[in-house]
Design a protein around this motif. Structure first.
Motif, PDB file in Angstrom:
ATOM      1  N   GLY A  54       0.754  -1.288   0.133  1.00 35.03           N
ATOM      2  CA  GLY A  54      -0.087  -0.045  -0.099  1.00 35.03           C
ATOM      3  C   GLY A  54       0.787   1.265   0.098  1.00 35.03           C
ATOM      4  N   TYR A  55       0.684   2.147  -0.781  1.00 37.22           N
ATOM      5  CA  TYR A  55       1.375   3.252  -0.929  1.00 37.22           C
ATOM      6  C   TYR A  55       1.188   4.393   0.142  1.00 37.22           C
ATOM      7  CZ  TYR A  55      -2.520   5.353  -3.449  1.00 37.22           C
ATOM      8  OH  TYR A  55      -3.535   5.788  -4.028  1.00 37.22           O
ATOM      9  N   THR A  56       0.274   4.128   0.984  1.00 38.96           N
ATOM     10  CA  THR A  56      -0.038   4.704   2.410  1.00 38.96           C
ATOM     11  C   THR A  56      -0.148   3.573   3.469  1.00 38.96           C
ATOM     12  OG1 THR A  56      -2.319   4.998   2.335  1.00 38.96           O
ATOM     13  CG2 THR A  56      -1.488   6.494   1.011  1.00 38.96           C
ATOM     14  N   SER A  57       0.041   4.248   4.540  1.00 35.22           N
ATOM     15  CA  SER A  57      -0.149   3.168   5.817  1.00 35.22           C
ATOM     16  C   SER A  57      -1.596   2.611   5.855  1.00 35.22           C
ATOM     17  CB  SER A  57       0.408   3.587   7.104  1.00 35.22           C
ATOM     18  OG  SER A  57      -0.444   4.878   7.290  1.00 35.22           O
ATOM     19  N   ALA A  58      -2.507   3.360   5.541  1.00 40.10           N
ATOM     20  CA  ALA A  58      -3.931   3.036   5.687  1.00 40.10           C
ATOM     21  C   ALA A  58      -4.132   2.003   4.589  1.00 40.10           C
ATOM     22  CB  ALA A  58      -4.639   4.047   5.338  1.00 40.10           C
ATOM     23  N   ILE A  59      -3.743   2.172   3.378  1.00 38.58           N
ATOM     24  CA  ILE A  59      -3.889   0.906   2.275  1.00 38.58           C
ATOM     25  C   ILE A  59      -3.089  -0.281   2.606  1.00 38.58           C
ATOM     26  CG2 ILE A  59      -3.330   0.874  -0.097  1.00 38.58           C
ATOM     27  CD1 ILE A  59      -4.235   3.552  -0.645  1.00 38.58           C
ATOM     28  N   ALA A  60      -1.805  -0.135   2.997  1.00 39.10           N
ATOM     29  CA  ALA A  60      -1.033  -1.084   3.386  1.00 39.10           C
ATOM     30  C   ALA A  60      -1.639  -1.999   4.593  1.00 39.10           C
ATOM     31  CB  ALA A  60       0.182  -0.687   3.829  1.00 39.10           C
ATOM     32  N   GLN A  61      -2.216  -1.192   5.587  1.00 43.98           N
ATOM     33  CA  GLN A  61      -3.417  -2.095   6.481  1.00 43.98           C
ATOM     34  C   GLN A  61      -4.397  -2.783   6.029  1.00 43.98           C
ATOM     35  OE1 GLN A  61      -2.272  -2.617   9.712  1.00 43.98           O
ATOM     36  NE2 GLN A  61      -3.803  -4.019   9.849  1.00 43.98           N
ATOM     37  N   GLU A  62      -5.129  -2.006   4.955  1.00 43.81           N
ATOM     38  CA  GLU A  62      -6.235  -2.756   4.421  1.00 43.81           C
ATOM     39  C   GLU A  62      -5.876  -3.898   3.355  1.00 43.81           C
ATOM     40  OE1 GLU A  62      -8.457  -0.033   2.027  1.00 43.81           O
ATOM     41  OE2 GLU A  62      -8.573   1.467   3.539  1.00 43.81           O
ATOM     42  N   ALA A  63      -4.539  -3.886   3.077  1.00 40.14           N
ATOM     43  CA  ALA A  63      -4.095  -5.177   2.425  1.00 40.14           C
ATOM     44  C   ALA A  63      -3.818  -6.092   3.090  1.00 40.14           C
ATOM     45  CB  ALA A  63      -2.869  -4.726   1.249  1.00 40.14           C
ATOM     46  N   GLN A  64      -3.136  -5.789   4.387  1.00 39.04           N
ATOM     47  CA  GLN A  64      -2.948  -6.887   5.232  1.00 39.04           C
ATOM     48  C   GLN A  64      -4.094  -7.487   6.039  1.00 39.04           C
ATOM     49  OE1 GLN A  64      -0.261  -8.595   7.003  1.00 39.04           O
ATOM     50  NE2 GLN A  64       0.774  -7.860   5.153  1.00 39.04           N
ATOM     51  N   THR A  65      -5.297  -6.650   6.234  1.00 37.41           N
ATOM     52  CA  THR A  65      -6.290  -7.338   6.769  1.00 37.41           C
ATOM     53  C   THR A  65      -6.922  -8.136   5.596  1.00 37.41           C
ATOM     54  OG1 THR A  65      -6.693  -5.403   7.848  1.00 37.41           O
ATOM     55  CG2 THR A  65      -8.663  -6.674   7.448  1.00 37.41           C
ATOM     56  N   ALA A  66      -6.937  -7.683   4.382  1.00 33.48           N
ATOM     57  CA  ALA A  66      -7.578  -8.559   3.265  1.00 33.48           C
ATOM     58  C   ALA A  66      -6.752  -9.943   3.077  1.00 33.48           C
ATOM     59  CB  ALA A  66      -7.584  -7.733   1.906  1.00 33.48           C
ATOM     60  N   LEU A  67      -5.521  -9.945   3.242  1.00 32.61           N
ATOM     61  CA  LEU A  67      -4.832 -11.203   2.950  1.00 32.61           C
ATOM     62  C   LEU A  67      -5.134 -12.207   4.364  1.00 32.61           C
ATOM     63  CD1 LEU A  67      -2.707 -12.773   2.093  1.00 32.61           C
ATOM     64  CD2 LEU A  67      -0.899 -11.695   3.136  1.00 32.61           C
ATOM     65  N   LYS A  68      -5.322 -11.343   5.435  1.00 33.90           N
ATOM     66  CA  LYS A  68      -5.633 -12.233   6.753  1.00 33.90           C
ATOM     67  C   LYS A  68      -7.247 -12.824   6.580  1.00 33.90           C
ATOM     68  CE  LYS A  68      -3.025  -9.849  10.067  1.00 33.90           C
ATOM     69  NZ  LYS A  68      -3.046  -8.947  11.300  1.00 33.90           N
ATOM     70  N   ARG A  69      -8.071 -12.221   6.047  1.00 36.06           N
ATOM     71  CA  ARG A  69      -9.265 -12.655   5.544  1.00 36.06           C
ATOM     72  C   ARG A  69      -9.425 -13.801   4.572  1.00 36.06           C
ATOM     73  NH1 ARG A  69     -11.557  -7.659   5.693  1.00 36.06           N
ATOM     74  NH2 ARG A  69     -11.238  -7.501   3.355  1.00 36.06           N
ATOM     75  N   LEU A  70      -8.408 -13.508   3.578  1.00 36.13           N
ATOM     76  CA  LEU A  70      -8.353 -14.549   2.472  1.00 36.13           C
ATOM     77  C   LEU A  70      -7.860 -15.826   3.198  1.00 36.13           C
ATOM     78  CD1 LEU A  70      -8.308 -15.310  -0.363  1.00 36.13           C
ATOM     79  CD2 LEU A  70      -5.738 -14.610  -0.385  1.00 36.13           C
ATOM     80  N   LYS A  71      -7.099 -15.855   4.012  1.00 37.06           N
ATOM     81  CA  LYS A  71      -6.481 -17.014   4.586  1.00 37.06           C
ATOM     82  C   LYS A  71      -7.137 -18.026   5.389  1.00 37.06           C
ATOM     83  CE  LYS A  71      -1.648 -15.679   5.179  1.00 37.06           C
ATOM     84  NZ  LYS A  71      -0.594 -15.335   6.070  1.00 37.06           N
TER      85      LYS A  71
END
Length: 107
Positions: free
Chosen positions: A43-60
């Motif tokens: 994520g090019y911002t910390s908020a977007i990076a956090q959203e990406a991490q949350t999405a990966l956790k949900r995917l798992k």
């Protein structure tokens, strides 16, 4: 990856807009199945990076994800986007270091 002898499964061998990446909806997540998978979030911002991490956790935790052979074989590796999505000799050397770490077993 090709220079290291790693190839995409035929179902993934699709080039889109000059890059070998595309959106995969979970209903066709079976296209991701392979012998090994490298995953990163960005994520090019910390908020977007956090959203990406949350999405990966949900995917798992998704049944479609859990049904993949690569997941069941525990061959999914989370790697840093900082160099896996990068270019140049330094990034390439760091990726090679990771390949040694994940594929070479010390005797």
């Amino acid at each position: 990856m090709e220079d290291a002898g790693l190839k995409r499964p035929p179902a993934q061998d699709i080039e889109t807009k000059g890059a070998n990446q595309r959106r995969i909806d979970k209903e066709v997540i079976s296209l991701l199945d392979a012998d090994v998978m490298f995953v990163w979030t960005y994520g090019y911002t910390s908020a977007i990076a956090q959203e990406a991490q949350t999405a990966l956790k949900r995917l798992k935790t998704d049944p479609f994800w859990l049904s993949l052979n690569v997941v069941q074989q525990n061959r999914v590796y989370e790697v840093p986007a900082s160099y896996w999505a990068g270019f140049g000799p330094l990034a390439a050397n760091l990726v090679v270091d990771d390949l040694f770490k994940y594929f070479l077993v010390e005797k």
